[in-house]
Design a protein around this motif. Structure first.
Motif, PDB file in Angstrom:
ATOM      1  N   SER A 211       0.813  -1.219   0.000  1.00 39.83           N
ATOM      2  CA  SER A 211       0.000   0.000   0.000  1.00 39.83           C
ATOM      3  C   SER A 211       0.846   1.268   0.000  1.00 39.83           C
ATOM      4  N   ALA A 212       2.144   1.129   0.274  1.00 37.88           N
ATOM      5  CA  ALA A 212       3.057   2.283   0.254  1.00 37.88           C
ATOM      6  C   ALA A 212       4.490   1.773   0.289  1.00 37.88           C
ATOM      7  N   GLU A 249       2.443   6.465  -1.821  1.00 36.02           N
ATOM      8  CA  GLU A 249       1.255   5.681  -1.479  1.00 36.02           C
ATOM      9  C   GLU A 249       0.562   5.214  -2.737  1.00 36.02           C
TER      10      GLU A 249
END
Length: 299
Positions: A211-212, A249
């Motif tokens: 996710s990041a 992100e």
């Protein structure tokens, strides 16, 4: 590490034949006293099994093996062990590989695991995952790096070595439930000949797993590695650490630059209740070993 190669860990002492490690058996505890949490061992692949021994064998590497002081397997009571499903008790200990990727300008890539993953969601870790049958450690690490981040490292573009072994259990504390996963993670250090900016241009992270991500500098990583899980979370940011950390992100198929609170990377594992976004305990262990390699190279 959603589908680790199952039951590949074999343990050996002295001249005894390696035997399969049981799910409820502490791998680290096999080589140290019950009150201790680390041991120097020899490890390597032998006939598609990951062997950990107290003595050298052909192709083995001498390395540090460690578990957290709060390791659930270490503190599991008989009644709790009896409550586990029979299929889980007979599962064995799985093997995973994680890659500490260092750019030539000494940045290290960490990724945040997606929130919907079944183990260690929303945790900051190096790229990594399971070993496929007949894979070597480096092959597994390079494959997982490419699958999670899109980065493909070509032969001649990097050097590598093993950093250490970490015994990991999920959930990471008994206060969050009985163990569901038990594995040994081999941390590999990959030294790229490219800068983090060059590597960044090729990243195409898999949003289902990541996710990041962030490229972190040594002084930031030193602060992260200094945090001890099991200690009180003060919420303070050291003076030499910026208040925010640059990251990328992923959302809806796109990647955007962002700044995350530095304190997020200093969070400790709560003793009870829901876990929080933080750097995993095993990752901090690996970063301490990585910082030791920097100190040696700087001499």
């Amino acid at each position: 590490m959603e589908s680790l190669a199952r039951g590949l860990v074999r343990l050996a002492k002295g001249s005894a034949r390696p035997e399969r490690a049981g799910f409820l058996q502490s791998v680290t505890g096999h080589f140290c006293a019950s009150h201790e949490d680390e041991a120097t061992v020899c490890c390597g692949l032998d006939q598609n099994q990951f062997v950990i021994s107290d003595s050298e064998f052909p192709g083995s590497t001498r390395i540090l093996l460690k578990r957290p002081s709060f390791c659930p397997i270490k503190h599991l009571e008989e009644r709790q062990a009896a409550a586990l499903p029979e299929a889980l008790r007979g599962r064995g200990v799985d093997v995973g590989v994680a890659v500490i990727l260092q750019s030539v300008d000494r940045r290290v890539l960490l990724t945040r695991r997606a929130k919907n993953l079944s183990i260690f969601p929303n945790m900051w870790v190096p790229p990594g995952g399971h070993m496929e049958p007949d894979e070597q450690l480096l092959e597994a690490g390079l494959r997982e790096l490419q699958e999670e981040t899109g980065l493909r490292l070509e032969p001649g573009g990097f050097s590598w070595r093993m950093l250490g072994l970490w015994e990991s259990v999920y959930p990471p504390m008994l206060s969050r439930g009985l163990p569901r996963r038990h594995h040994v993670v081999a941390y590999l250090l990959l030294l790229s000949t490219e800068s983090h900016q060059q590597l960044q241009t090729r990243i195409k992270a898999d949003e289902s797993e990541v996710s990041a991500y962030a490229w972190l500098e040594p002084h930031i990583l030193e602060c992260i590695a200094a945090v001890e899980d099991g200690a009180e979370n003060t919420g303070r940011v050291p003076n030499n650490l910026p208040s925010t950390i640059e990251a990328t992100e992923l959302s809806g198929g796109s990647a955007r630059p962002t700044e995350l609170p530095a304190v997020t990377f200093l969070n400790t594992a709560p003793a009870a209740g829901q876990d929080v976004e933080r750097v995993s305990t095993g990752t901090r262990f690996a970063l301490r070993l990585w910082l030791d390699t920097l100190a040696v190279r700087d001499k």
